[in-house]
Each structure stands twice: as structure tokens, then as C-alpha cells.
Design an enzyme around this catalytic site. Structure first.
Site, PDB file in Angstrom:
ATOM      1  N   ASN A  72      -0.037  -0.874   5.476  1.00 22.59           N
ATOM      2  CA  ASN A  72       0.879  -0.091   6.331  1.00 22.59           C
ATOM      3  C   ASN A  72       0.202  -0.049   7.693  1.00 22.59           C
ATOM      4  OD1 ASN A  72       2.597   2.405   4.391  1.00 22.59           O
ATOM      5  ND2 ASN A  72       1.536   0.656   3.540  1.00 22.59           N
ATOM      6  N   CYS A 103      -5.152  -2.888   2.922  1.00 19.29           N
ATOM      7  CA  CYS A 103      -4.927  -2.676   4.341  1.00 19.29           C
ATOM      8  C   CYS A 103      -6.140  -2.875   5.249  1.00 19.29           C
ATOM      9  CB  CYS A 103      -4.280  -1.313   4.558  1.00 19.29           C
ATOM     10  SG  CYS A 103      -3.430  -1.226   6.124  1.00 19.29           S
ATOM     11  N   LYS A 139      -9.345   2.193  -2.133  1.00 14.55           N
ATOM     12  CA  LYS A 139      -9.599   1.703  -0.769  1.00 14.55           C
ATOM     13  C   LYS A 139     -10.941   2.196  -0.241  1.00 14.55           C
ATOM     14  CE  LYS A 139      -7.216   1.539   3.727  1.00 14.55           C
ATOM     15  NZ  LYS A 139      -5.970   2.003   4.430  1.00 14.55           N
ATOM     16  N   GLU A 147       0.860  -1.200   0.000  1.00 17.11           N
ATOM     17  CA  GLU A 147       0.000   0.000   0.000  1.00 17.11           C
ATOM     18  C   GLU A 147       0.888   1.239   0.000  1.00 17.11           C
ATOM     19  OE1 GLU A 147      -1.753   0.696   3.853  1.00 17.11           O
ATOM     20  OE2 GLU A 147      -3.380   1.957   3.031  1.00 17.11           O
ATOM     21  N   ASN A 158      -6.842   6.350  -1.966  1.00 18.97           N
ATOM     22  CA  ASN A 158      -5.774   5.402  -1.633  1.00 18.97           C
ATOM     23  C   ASN A 158      -5.983   4.230  -2.586  1.00 18.97           C
ATOM     24  OD1 ASN A 158      -4.039   3.544  -0.515  1.00 18.97           O
ATOM     25  ND2 ASN A 158      -4.528   4.083   1.612  1.00 18.97           N
ATOM     26  N   GLU A 191      -6.070   9.206   7.435  1.00 12.78           N
ATOM     27  CA  GLU A 191      -6.495   8.802   6.081  1.00 12.78           C
ATOM     28  C   GLU A 191      -7.799   9.478   5.692  1.00 12.78           C
ATOM     29  OE1 GLU A 191      -5.199   4.208   6.345  1.00 12.78           O
ATOM     30  OE2 GLU A 191      -5.897   4.868   4.381  1.00 12.78           O
TER      31      GLU A 191
HETATM   32  N1  ING Z   1      -3.693   0.806   8.712  1.00 15.28           N
HETATM   33  C1  ING Z   1      -4.194   0.071   9.823  1.00 15.28           C
HETATM   34  C2  ING Z   1      -4.811  -1.252   9.417  1.00 15.28           C
HETATM   35  O1  ING Z   1      -6.016  -1.399   9.232  1.00 15.28           O
HETATM   36  C3  ING Z   1      -5.544  -0.006  11.864  1.00 15.28           C
HETATM   37  C4  ING Z   1      -5.110   0.858  10.704  1.00 15.28           C
HETATM   38  C5  ING Z   1      -4.611  -0.717  12.603  1.00 15.28           C
HETATM   39  C6  ING Z   1      -6.873  -0.111  12.142  1.00 15.28           C
HETATM   40  C7  ING Z   1      -5.040  -1.534  13.639  1.00 15.28           C
HETATM   41  C8  ING Z   1      -7.314  -0.922  13.188  1.00 15.28           C
HETATM   42  C9  ING Z   1      -6.388  -1.630  13.943  1.00 15.28           C
HETATM   43  O2  ING Z   1      -4.018  -2.188   9.311  1.00 15.28           O
HETATM   44  C10 ING Z   1      -4.236   1.145   7.526  1.00 15.28           C
HETATM   45  N2  ING Z   1      -3.447   1.831   6.676  1.00 15.28           N
HETATM   46  O3  ING Z   1      -5.394   0.846   7.221  1.00 15.28           O
END
Ligand code: ING
Length: 311
Positions: free
Chosen positions: A194, A169, A124, A47, A107, A143
Site C-alpha cells: 500500500n 511493502c 513485516k 498488504e 502487519n 505504522e
Molecule cells: N508504504 C510505503 C512503501 O514502502 C514508503 C511507504 C513510500 C516509504 C515511499 C518510502 C517511500 O511502499 C508501506 N506501507 O510500507
């Protein structure tokens, strides 16, 4: 004739805010060359593969924000990557920040054929995080400030002899993502991610729990839709902010068949026999015989939870 694709997840180590596009593209070409040496058919990059994970930064000047976006694809910085992929006859997918001609920001991820031509685009849908800065968080995840939700749905493409889908992601955490792809016959789903190594809103959640939930999301998505999954991290420490690893390839039975060992640029390779998806799709997950959509309307008819009445 067997439909075995040798797929490489091209994990990206950290990309610092100061790193230039040409420097990043050179790293991607290095991974592409390694994939060619290992006779891969498809390389799955991550990503936002061209830049640091910039949604961690609060930016207010649009020009500063748009410096992280691509106005066209391919473009001057990425054309060498497309040309090298075509020279190798290798298909690829990668994510980037897309700024459209009419000023919309997504994205985005694209899929090319072996000739380097773009055959598919995904934007996304599930944008995590926030649109406003909050000093209470140990780091920001903006985001929603920089992108709008994807407007292309979850398409699949007939490519490389199979049916391929993409997500990005946070999408992997949502069963809806996998089911919409699965209901279109997806045999291979590719995605980049990421993911901060820590939770800015839940300090006690450690890397082990993050990795567990990451694996769970991929393995469940693969098994419950009888599809291969290739998930590629951008990982390591970007300007002091750690991103977790977890690049892996999961088979249609939900088993992890290959996994990265480092938090650097690393190629993770597996032979994905697309015919291994048939058994699940024709038995346990024969959607035509076993699904009962007449009971599933809540999934598309509501956004929030509707609780039963109090006793
Ligand atoms: N990053 C994270 C993901 O979904 C996140 C944001 C992390 C949300 C952990 C919930 C828990 O892996 C991105 N870029 O979506």
C-alpha cells in the site's frame, strides 16, 4: 517435469474506511473465482487486504485501532475465502493486521496450501513512517504507532513444488530482505504493498519517481537473487488519499512479464517457470563460489552509517 506455476496477482482497488470485511472478502472471492477460471495455482493478494490502509489515520482509542485487526485467522469474516480457495484447489497469500492472543500487533501476511490450510506466516520487519502525529506532513503514516516490527525473520517455505518467500511493502526497498530470502534459495517471492502516490515529506517527488523506485526495487530483488517476484498493490483513492498502482510479476532476469492496467480490482496473471531461476543461481549468483561474507559484517553488525574520519 517442469515446475510451471500459474500465478495471479490479485490487485485490490481502494477500500474505504467504511467498507465492511464481508464486502471486501466478497471482492477477494470474485478475484479468486476469476483466477480459478484461468486455472491459476496461486493467488497473491495485497498488504492489509481486508481493510483500508488505516495507518494513515491518527487514532488514540485502542478499541478504534483494534477494529482494524484480526484476532484469529481464518475467522468468521474470512472463512468463506479459505473455503472457496480450498474448493478451487488454489493456494493464496494475503496480508492483514494481526492481534495476537498476548496482545501484540503485527502487519502480517500468510500463505496457504491448495487445501486452504495456512502453511506460512510472515510479519513485516521494515515498518516505515512514524509513531507520532505530525501536522507538518500532508498525510500521516503511523505504522510504527500501530505495529511492532516482525519477529519471525524472513522465512521461506517448500510449497507448490518450489521454495517460496514473503515480504511486505516497505521490505521491498531493503536489499537485506531480498538477500536473506535469496540465501535460502527463494524461487518465488510474493508481497503486497500500500504505497501513497505522493511522498508526505517530499512534495516534489511525483508518481513517476515513486513508480520508478518501486519497479527498481522489485526488478533488482528478482535479478540479484534469481527469483520470481509477484507484487500486488492496494491502489486507487481511499477516503481522498491516493495509493499508487504497480501490481506486477517480474522474472528471475529482472524483467517485468505482466503488469496491471488499472487502479481497480484486477487480476494480473503469468506462468512462472521456477526452473528459470536455476541459471542465475548456478552462474552469476552462485553464492557458494562468488560471495565473500568475510567482507560483509557491517550488514548485520551495525544499524546506522559509520563514516570515515574527516581529512
Ligand atoms: N508504504 C510505503 C512503501 O514502502 C514508503 C511507504 C513510500 C516509504 C515511499 C518510502 C517511500 O511502499 C508501506 N506501507 O510500507
Amino acid at each position: 517435469m517442469s515446475r510451471i506455476l500459474r500465478v495471479a496477482a490479485a490487485q485490490s482497488g481502494p477500500i474505504q474506511k467504511a467498507d465492511s470485511r464481508p464486502a471486501v472478502v466478497a471482492r477477494m472471492i470474485g478475484l479468486l473465482d476469476e483466477a480459478a477460471a484461468r486455472k491459476c495455482d496461486l493467488v497473491v493478494f495485497t498488504e492489509l487486504a481486508l481493510t483500508t490502509f488505516f495507518p494513515r489515520w491518527l487514532m488514540t482509542e485502542q478499541a478504534e485501532i483494534d477494529a482494524f485487526f484480526e484476532r484469529e485467522m481464518p475467522n468468521a469474516a474470512t472463512r468463506p475465502l479459505f473455503e472457496r480457495a480450498a474448493a478451487h484447489g488454489i493456494a493464496m497469500s494475503f496480508g492483514y493486521a494481526e492481534l495476537t492472543a498476548d496482545g501484540r500487533r503485527f502487519n502480517t501476511a500468510i500463505l496457504t496450501g491448495r487445501d486452504g490450510r495456512i502453511v506460512g506466516k510472515y510479519r513485516k520487519v521494515h515498518l516505515p513512517g512514524h509513531s507520532e502525529f505530525d501536522p507538518a506532513r500532508s498525510f500521516q503514516h503511523l505504522e510504527k504507532r500501530y505495529f511492532e516490527p516482525g519477529d519471525l525473520g524472513f522465512p521461506v517455505w517448500r510449497a507448490l513444488g518450489g521454495i517460496l518467500g514473503m515480504c511486505i511493502c516497505n521490505d521491498r526497498r531493503w536489499p537485506e530482505t531480498w538477500r536473506v530470502l535469496g540465501l535460502q534459495g527463494a524461487e518465488l517471492v510474493v508481497l503486497g504493498f500500500n504505497t501513497p502516490a505522493v511522498n508526505s515529506q517530499k512534495a516534489e517527488e511525483g508518481p513517476e519517481q515513486r513508480m520508478f523506485q518501486h519497479r527498481l526495487s522489485l526488478q533488482a530483488g528478482a535479478y540479484q537473487n534469481s527469483t520470481w517476484v509477484v507484487a500486488t498493490a492496494k491502489c486507487g483513492v481511499e477516503d481522498g488519499h491516493p495509493l499508487m498502482g504497480g501490481t506486477m510479476i517480474v522474472n528471475p532476469d529482472g524483467e517485468i512479464v505482466a503488469e496491471a492496467k488499472t487502479l481497480e480490482d484486477e487480476l494480473v496473471v503469468a506462468d512462472c517457470d521456477l526452473d528459470l531461476t536455476r541459471f542465475g543461481k548456478q552462474t552469476v549468483f552462485d553464492f557458494a563460489r562468488h560471495r565473500r561474507p568475510e567482507h560483509y559484517s557491517r550488514i548485520t553488525s551495525q544499524t546506522g552509517v559509520i563514516l570515515p574520519p574527516e581529512e
